[in-house]
Design a protein around this motif. Structure first.
Motif, PDB file in Angstrom:
ATOM      1  N   TYR A  10       0.718  -1.215   0.090  1.00 31.59           N
ATOM      2  CA  TYR A  10       0.028   0.165   0.141  1.00 31.59           C
ATOM      3  C   TYR A  10       0.884   1.184  -0.130  1.00 31.59           C
ATOM      4  O   TYR A  10       0.224   2.188   0.076  1.00 31.59           O
ATOM      5  CB  TYR A  10      -0.875  -0.075   1.181  1.00 31.59           C
ATOM      6  N   TYR A  15      -5.462   6.040  -3.717  1.00 33.21           N
ATOM      7  CA  TYR A  15      -6.662   5.303  -3.714  1.00 33.21           C
ATOM      8  C   TYR A  15      -7.762   6.663  -3.898  1.00 33.21           C
ATOM      9  O   TYR A  15      -7.342   7.567  -3.115  1.00 33.21           O
ATOM     10  CB  TYR A  15      -6.852   4.568  -2.397  1.00 33.21           C
ATOM     11  N   LYS A  24     -13.024   3.812  -1.901  1.00 34.97           N
ATOM     12  CA  LYS A  24     -12.327   4.214  -2.630  1.00 34.97           C
ATOM     13  C   LYS A  24     -11.607   2.997  -3.431  1.00 34.97           C
ATOM     14  O   LYS A  24     -11.693   2.102  -3.153  1.00 34.97           O
ATOM     15  CB  LYS A  24     -11.059   4.836  -1.702  1.00 34.97           C
ATOM     16  N   LEU A  25     -11.177   3.415  -4.494  1.00 37.63           N
ATOM     17  CA  LEU A  25     -10.782   2.453  -5.336  1.00 37.63           C
ATOM     18  C   LEU A  25      -9.256   2.770  -5.727  1.00 37.63           C
ATOM     19  O   LEU A  25      -8.650   3.823  -5.793  1.00 37.63           O
ATOM     20  CB  LEU A  25     -11.152   2.395  -6.861  1.00 37.63           C
ATOM     21  N   SER A  26      -8.292   1.551  -5.837  1.00 41.70           N
ATOM     22  CA  SER A  26      -6.822   2.069  -6.745  1.00 41.70           C
ATOM     23  C   SER A  26      -6.963   2.747  -7.799  1.00 41.70           C
ATOM     24  O   SER A  26      -7.907   2.400  -8.800  1.00 41.70           O
ATOM     25  CB  SER A  26      -6.150   0.679  -6.492  1.00 41.70           C
ATOM     26  N   SER A  29      -6.971  -0.280 -11.835  1.00 42.67           N
ATOM     27  CA  SER A  29      -7.675  -1.473 -11.801  1.00 42.67           C
ATOM     28  C   SER A  29      -6.872  -2.690 -12.798  1.00 42.67           C
ATOM     29  O   SER A  29      -6.470  -2.475 -13.711  1.00 42.67           O
ATOM     30  CB  SER A  29      -8.988  -1.452 -11.760  1.00 42.67           C
ATOM     31  N   THR A  58      -6.024  -3.117  -5.949  1.00 40.22           N
ATOM     32  CA  THR A  58      -7.115  -3.824  -5.154  1.00 40.22           C
ATOM     33  C   THR A  58      -8.241  -4.175  -5.861  1.00 40.22           C
ATOM     34  O   THR A  58      -9.158  -4.886  -5.373  1.00 40.22           O
ATOM     35  CB  THR A  58      -7.526  -3.110  -3.733  1.00 40.22           C
ATOM     36  N   CYS A  59      -8.450  -3.348  -7.196  1.00 47.35           N
ATOM     37  CA  CYS A  59      -9.670  -3.546  -7.967  1.00 47.35           C
ATOM     38  C   CYS A  59      -9.466  -4.618  -9.194  1.00 47.35           C
ATOM     39  O   CYS A  59      -8.731  -4.181  -9.792  1.00 47.35           O
ATOM     40  CB  CYS A  59     -10.048  -2.287  -8.392  1.00 47.35           C
ATOM     41  N   SER A 293     -10.892   5.204 -11.144  1.00 48.58           N
ATOM     42  CA  SER A 293      -9.851   4.230 -11.190  1.00 48.58           C
ATOM     43  C   SER A 293      -9.814   3.970 -12.803  1.00 48.58           C
ATOM     44  O   SER A 293     -10.823   4.017 -13.641  1.00 48.58           O
ATOM     45  CB  SER A 293     -10.437   2.926 -10.781  1.00 48.58           C
TER      46      SER A 293
END
Length: 329
Positions: A10, A15, A24-26, A29, A58-59, A293
Motif C-alpha cells: 500500500y 486510492y 475508494k478504488l486503487s 484496476s 485492489t480492484c 480508477s
C-alpha cells in the motif's frame, strides 16, 4: 508454495474516492477482459494477479462474458482466489457485470430482472464468492424499462449479493434516467464504467457532467485505445499485434494508419514528460476528477510494471493539455 502478499503493497498506490460514496478504488484496476480465459495459461494469470495485488491494485474487474470462452475468466479468477487470495478478501474490490449475451434463448442477455438476477447468481457460482463489491448493468436494454433493471440491481444488494451497484455504457440521458430511479430506491449506485481515452472522448459530451452533478464516480476501460496509445505501432505493425489479427473486431490496420500521425505527435509530448505514451495516456485519464480508477489489461507482468510507473507523474501543465487537445480533437 503459499502466496503471501507483499507487506509494502500500500506504500505507493493512490486510492481515489468514488463520487461522494465511502468507497475508494486503487487508481489502477486490473481488467480480466483479455488474457484470463480458458485459452490462456493459468500460471500466467496467477502471476498477473499476484503482481497487481503486491503493488496496491485492489480492484479486479470481470464480467460474466469475459474469456474466451464466456464465463472462463470468472472461473479462473475463482480458482486463483480460492488458492491464494481468500485471506485478503476484505482488502479486494471484485466486480462483475451482466447484460451481454451469455446463453441461448430470450433470457440470456440484456437488462430484464430474469437476466440480471440469474447472471449474478451464475457469476457468484463461477467465482466461488459470497458477494461482489460492485455489480454492474453492462449495457442499457432498449426494450426493458429502466425501473425493472434498477429494481433487479437493488434486490441484488438487498439480498447480500453485492455491496454497491454500477452501470456501464449508458449515455448521459440514460444515466440520468436510471440514476433518478436509484435515488428514489436509495440503492447504493455509485459508479459508471465507460470507454474513455484521448481518442474516445464521448463521455465529455454530457455524461461526466451528469456523474458530477449526481456525485457519482467513473471507472474507465480501454484507456490505451486497444494499444493505439502505446509505442507498439510507432514503427510499423508487428505481426503478433492485435491490429494484424484478421478476427479482431476492436482494432484494424486501417485504424492504425488513420491515427499514426497523431500517435507520433502524442509520443513526442510523452517523451518530453519523461514518460512512455502508455503512461501519459493513463495519467491523462486520471487527470479528470470524476475518474476514480482506470482499468488496465495485461498479458505479462512487465506490462503491469510499466503501467504502474504512471503514479510517478500524474500532473499536466496547461500547455501540455492544450497540445493534446489540438492533436486529438
Amino acid at each position: 508454495m503459499v502466496y503471501r502478499a507483499a507487506e509494502n503493497r500500500y506504500e505507493k498506490m493512490l486510492y481515489r474516492r468514488v463520487g461522494q460514496s465511502g468507497l475508494k478504488l486503487s487508481a489502477l484496476s486490473l481488467g480480466l477482459w483479455h488474457n484470463f480465459g480458458d485459452v490462456d495459461r493459468l500460471a500466467n494469470q496467477s502471476d498477473l494477479l499476484h503482481y497487481a495485488f503486491d503493488h496496491g491494485i485492489t480492484c479486479f474487474d470481470i464480467a460474466n462474458n469475459y474469456g474466451p470462452s464466456a464465463g472462463s475468466a470468472e472461473e479462473n479468477f475463482g480458482k486463483i482466489f480460492h488458492d491464494d487470495f481468500k485471506p485478503y478478501r476484505d482488502e479486494m474490490i471484485i466486480t462483475s457485470k451482466a447484460g451481454f449475451y451469455m446463453w441461448p434463448g430470450p433470457y440470456g442477455e440484456w437488462g430484464s430482472r430474469k437476466n440480471i438476477i440469474a447472471s449474478c447468481n451464475q457469476s457468484l457460482k463461477r467465482t466461488g464468492l459470497d458477494y461482489f463489491d460492485i455489480f454492474y448493468s453492462h449495457r442499457p436494454d432498449p426494450e426493458t424499462p429502466f425501473e425493472e433493471t434498477a429494481l433487479a440491481l437493488d434486490q441484488i444488494v438487498k439480498s447480500g449479493k453485492a455491496l454497491y451497484i454500477g452501470i456501464s455504457n449508458y449515455d448521459a440521458e440514460q444515466t440520468q434516467a436510471i440514476t433518478t430511479i436509484f435515488n428514489d430506491l436509495k440503492t447504493p449506485y455509485i459508479i459508471h464504467q465507460v470507454q474513455y481515452n484521448m481518442f474516445e472522448r464521448t463521455p465529455e459530451n454530457g455524461l461526466f457532467d451528469v456523474l458530477t452533478a449526481e456525485h457519482k464516480g467513473a471507472t474507465v476501460y480501454s484507456p490505451l485505445a486497444q494499444g493505439l496509445l502505446t509505442d507498439r505501432y510507432l514503427n510499423g505493425i508487428p505481426e503478433d499485434s492485435r491490429a494484424n489479427r484478421q478476427d479482431s473486431p476492436f482494432l484494424s490496420v486501417e485504424d492504425v494508419d488513420q491515427r499514426l500521425a497523431q500517435i507520433k505527435q502524442l509520443n513526442q509530448i510523452a517523451e518530453s514528460r519523461g514518460q512512455s505514451l502508455a503512461e501519459m495516456s493513463l495519467a491523462w485519464d486520471l487527470r479528470n476528477e470524476v475518474v476514480a480508477s482506470v482499468i488496465i489489461g495485461a498479458s505479462r507482468v512487465s506490462q503491469l510494471e510499466d503501467n504502474l510507473q504512471v503514479l510517478d507523474h500524474l500532473d499536466f501543465s496547461d500547455s501540455e493539455l492544450a497540445q493534446i487537445d489540438q492533436i486529438t480533437k
